[in-house]
Scaffold this active site. Structure first.
Site, short mmCIF file in Angstrom:
data_model
loop_
_atom_site.label_atom_id
_atom_site.label_comp_id
_atom_site.label_asym_id
_atom_site.label_seq_id
_atom_site.Cartn_x
_atom_site.Cartn_y
_atom_site.Cartn_z
N GLU A 86 39.69 0.14 -25.65
CA GLU A 86 40.58 0.17 -26.82
C GLU A 86 40.19 1.32 -27.73
O GLU A 86 40.71 1.46 -28.83
CB GLU A 86 40.53 -1.16 -27.56
CG GLU A 86 39.13 -1.57 -28.01
CD GLU A 86 39.14 -2.87 -28.78
OE1 GLU A 86 39.72 -2.90 -29.87
OE2 GLU A 86 38.55 -3.84 -28.29
N CYS A 118 39.69 -6.35 -26.70
CA CYS A 118 38.50 -6.64 -25.88
C CYS A 118 38.83 -7.26 -24.53
O CYS A 118 37.93 -7.61 -23.76
CB CYS A 118 37.56 -7.57 -26.64
SG CYS A 118 36.92 -6.82 -28.13
N HIS A 247 33.30 -13.92 -24.66
CA HIS A 247 33.35 -12.61 -25.33
C HIS A 247 32.40 -12.69 -26.54
O HIS A 247 32.42 -13.68 -27.28
CB HIS A 247 34.78 -12.30 -25.78
CG HIS A 247 34.84 -11.16 -26.74
ND1 HIS A 247 34.26 -9.95 -26.46
CD2 HIS A 247 35.36 -11.05 -27.99
CE1 HIS A 247 34.43 -9.13 -27.49
NE2 HIS A 247 35.10 -9.78 -28.44
P1 HMG Z 1 31.26 -12.29 -43.60
O1 HMG Z 1 32.41 -12.93 -44.29
O2 HMG Z 1 30.58 -11.19 -44.30
O3 HMG Z 1 30.17 -13.33 -43.18
O4 HMG Z 1 31.78 -11.68 -42.22
P2 HMG Z 1 30.07 -14.89 -43.49
O5 HMG Z 1 29.98 -15.11 -44.93
O6 HMG Z 1 31.13 -15.65 -42.71
O7 HMG Z 1 28.64 -15.16 -42.84
C1 HMG Z 1 28.44 -15.05 -41.46
C2 HMG Z 1 27.49 -16.17 -41.04
O8 HMG Z 1 26.20 -15.91 -41.63
C3 HMG Z 1 27.91 -17.55 -41.54
O9 HMG Z 1 27.56 -18.48 -40.53
C4 HMG Z 1 27.01 -17.76 -42.76
O10 HMG Z 1 26.78 -19.13 -43.08
C5 HMG Z 1 25.74 -17.08 -42.31
P3 HMG Z 1 28.66 -19.60 -40.04
O11 HMG Z 1 29.00 -20.37 -41.23
O12 HMG Z 1 29.85 -18.79 -39.53
O13 HMG Z 1 27.94 -20.35 -38.97
N1 HMG Z 1 24.87 -16.64 -43.41
C6 HMG Z 1 23.54 -16.74 -43.38
N2 HMG Z 1 22.70 -17.22 -42.45
C7 HMG Z 1 21.35 -17.17 -42.70
N3 HMG Z 1 20.84 -16.69 -43.87
C8 HMG Z 1 21.66 -16.19 -44.83
C9 HMG Z 1 23.07 -16.21 -44.61
N4 HMG Z 1 24.16 -15.81 -45.32
C10 HMG Z 1 25.24 -16.09 -44.59
N5 HMG Z 1 21.13 -15.71 -45.95
C11 HMG Z 1 32.71 -11.66 -40.02
C12 HMG Z 1 31.60 -12.22 -40.91
C13 HMG Z 1 32.41 -12.04 -38.59
C14 HMG Z 1 34.06 -12.26 -40.44
C15 HMG Z 1 32.74 -10.11 -40.16
O14 HMG Z 1 31.54 -9.56 -39.73
C16 HMG Z 1 33.90 -9.46 -39.41
O15 HMG Z 1 35.00 -9.34 -39.93
N6 HMG Z 1 33.64 -8.98 -38.15
C17 HMG Z 1 34.67 -8.33 -37.32
C18 HMG Z 1 35.65 -9.32 -36.70
C19 HMG Z 1 35.00 -10.18 -35.61
O16 HMG Z 1 33.97 -9.85 -35.07
N7 HMG Z 1 35.70 -11.29 -35.24
C20 HMG Z 1 35.22 -12.17 -34.20
C21 HMG Z 1 36.35 -12.91 -33.49
S1 HMG Z 1 37.67 -11.81 -32.95
C22 HMG Z 1 36.96 -10.97 -31.59
O17 HMG Z 1 35.95 -11.34 -31.11
C23 HMG Z 1 37.68 -9.73 -31.11
C24 HMG Z 1 36.99 -8.42 -31.44
O18 HMG Z 1 35.88 -8.22 -30.61
C25 HMG Z 1 37.99 -7.26 -31.31
C26 HMG Z 1 38.76 -7.08 -30.01
O19 HMG Z 1 39.21 -8.00 -29.38
O20 HMG Z 1 38.97 -5.90 -29.69
C27 HMG Z 1 36.51 -8.38 -32.87
#
Ligand code: HMG
Length: 419
Positions: A86, A118, A247
């Site tokens: 991609e 992906c 994935h």
């Molecule tokens: P965010 O909003 O900054 O993070 O972004 P958050 O607040 O959701 O925190 C992440 C996790 O860390 C949470 O755990 C928190 O609790 C924890 P969860 O509740 O989810 O189990 N956390 C902590 N843990 C320990 N100590 C701490 C602490 N603070 C928080 N102090 C987000 C996270 C993944 C949304 C962001 O990084 C993002 O937008 N990433 C890109 C999109 C993505 O990866 N999506 C995944 C699904 S889609 C997919 O896989 C397709 C893709 O590969 C693309 C394609 O297909 O081409 C992306």
């Protein structure tokens, strides 16, 4: 396997990634975030960083070369080349044609690029399986390469989920590693705006939390379709699966996925046991610890490589494989936008003899750590690359030792140097 093409599948596999990485704890500190969020919350320890001289072509060609060389396959045996990406390098010309030349493949090889976020390499892999099963390969093998660079940009929520790398797989009718049961593939498609990259942007846009929901809904949809295809096939019961691969955009996503997988499996295969919530939770955690987490360590060191991430987790399993016989495994491929497949496969009883060949740790240990400042300057250099008809890149700037590099453009044409 209960089909007639029982040994069509992955005959060889290899990884190639960039030479540099950034440490996630250092990145978190620089962003004023608790390192535990990146390391434990997202489950990422290091993130591969591609310099402007390392692109989708250079990574794909080097992964492809390694897969052929390591597993003793001659270029003349390849009758189909598919590059899933991609993050291609041209709106029209496929990455695959550059790779075809660099690997010196036959002119009678069918060559093309697949894109579906992906999911691209999985789409390529299933096409290769169908090509062989239909009898059109005439004894030849297919080379399917997943190659991508994930970039969300400095200071974005997606930043800690970047990464880069390529996984190359040779698909043959006499697979030495993993046989894929294409009869059981369950597919799922839905138009959603969870992640996309408009034509004018080098960076992906994402609605991060929504993308997680879309991923999990797609897992349910693809699993239900696969389950329906398979009827009462007991290989689908999670307790009968040795390893579950998903994935992996960040390793904590595989945990969320396994919890969903376990829930849907459990609701389908009610055991009649009366478990407390705590007991049920403990069962899920131990299933995750047994079937998923042992094979996430390479992903944690590399980051999201988009379409190759699922297969990188499988490589982690294959490198640790200690001759366990004919193991039953499951794979879930997700591509944003979105499309997904769930399927069952079987590890060859002798695959353990190739474990060392599947292990990229030596290459990963030789990587160079960038400071956060250096990483930011690489990202800015990338922003300023591929903008003009004549550009020249100097690999010495990033201390690169690779034997294949992108050197910029001359008269609108990309230039590669191969030593
Ligand atoms: P965010 O909003 O900054 O993070 O972004 P958050 O607040 O959701 O925190 C992440 C996790 O860390 C949470 O755990 C928190 O609790 C924890 P969860 O509740 O989810 O189990 N956390 C902590 N843990 C320990 N100590 C701490 C602490 N603070 C928080 N102090 C987000 C996270 C993944 C949304 C962001 O990084 C993002 O937008 N990433 C890109 C999109 C993505 O990866 N999506 C995944 C699904 S889609 C997919 O896989 C397709 C893709 O590969 C693309 C394609 O297909 O081409 C992306």
């Amino acid at each position: 396997m209960n089909n007639n093409n029982s040994s069509i599948g992955i005959d060889a596999i290899a990884f190639h990634g960039p030479r540099c990485y950034v440490d996630m704890a250092e990145l978190a500190t620089a962003r004023g975030i608790d390192p535990a969020k990146y390391q434990k919350g997202l489950g990422q320890l290091k993130m591969a960083v591609a310099t402007p001289c390392e692109d989708t072509v250079t990574m794909a060609a080097q992964a492809g070369r390694k897969a052929l060389e390591k597993f003793g396959i001659d270029a003349s045996e390849i009758g189909m080349l598919i590059v899933g990406t991609e993050t291609g390098i041209d709106h029209s010309k496929p990455t695959a044609v550059y790779v075809h030349e660099l690997l010196d493949l036959s002119q009678n090889c069918r060559t093309f690029e697949t894109k579906h976020a992906c999911y691209g390499a999985t789409a390529g892999m299933t096409s290769a399986i169908d090509w062989i099963a239909a009898g059109r390969a005439r004894g030849k093998k297919a080379l399917v390469i997943a190659s991508d660079i994930a970039r969300y940009g400095i200071g974005t929520p997606g930043e800690p989920t970047q990464g880069a790398g390529a996984v190359a797989m040779v698909i043959s009718n006499n697979a030495r590693l993993v046989a894929i049961d294409s009869q059981t593939i369950g597919d799922y498609t839905r138009q959603v705006m969870d992640f996309w990259r408009p034509l004018y942007s080098k960076y992906a846009f994402t609605d991060g939390h929504y993308s997680i929901e879309c991923y999990l809904d797609a897992l349910t949809g693809a699993w239900e379709a696969a389950r329906e295809n398979a009827g009462d096939d007991t290989r689908f019961t999670i307790d009968n699966i040795e390893a579950c691969f998903y994935h992996v955009p960040f390793t904590a996503m595989a945990r969320k996925a396994h919890f969903r997988h376990y829930e849907i499996d459990f609701s389908m295969n009610e055991t009649g046991e009366n478990l407390s919530d705590e007991q049920a939770q403990q069962r899920i955690i131990s299933s995750y610890q047994k079937r998923v987490s042992p094979w996430l360590s390479i992903n944690a060191e590399v980051g999201n490589i988009y379409t190759g991430s699922l297969f990188l987790a499988m490589m982690d399993y294959l490198r640790q494989n200690k001759n366990k016989g004919d193991a039953n495994i499951s794979l879930f491929s997700y591509g944003s936008g979105c499309g997904a497949s769930y399927f069952i496969a079987s590890v060859h009883p002798d695959a353990a003899q190739f474990a060392r060949l599947c292990d990229p740790s030596e290459e990963l240990n030789k990587r160079r750590k960038l400071s956060v400042d250096e990483y930011e300057s690489v990202l800015k250099d990338t922003e300023n690359t591929d903008l003009h008809e004549n550009e020249s890149l100097d690999p010495a700037r990033w201390d690169l030792l690779e034997n294949l590099l992108y050197l910029g453009t001359r008269d609108h044409q990309r230039m590669y140097v191969s030593n």
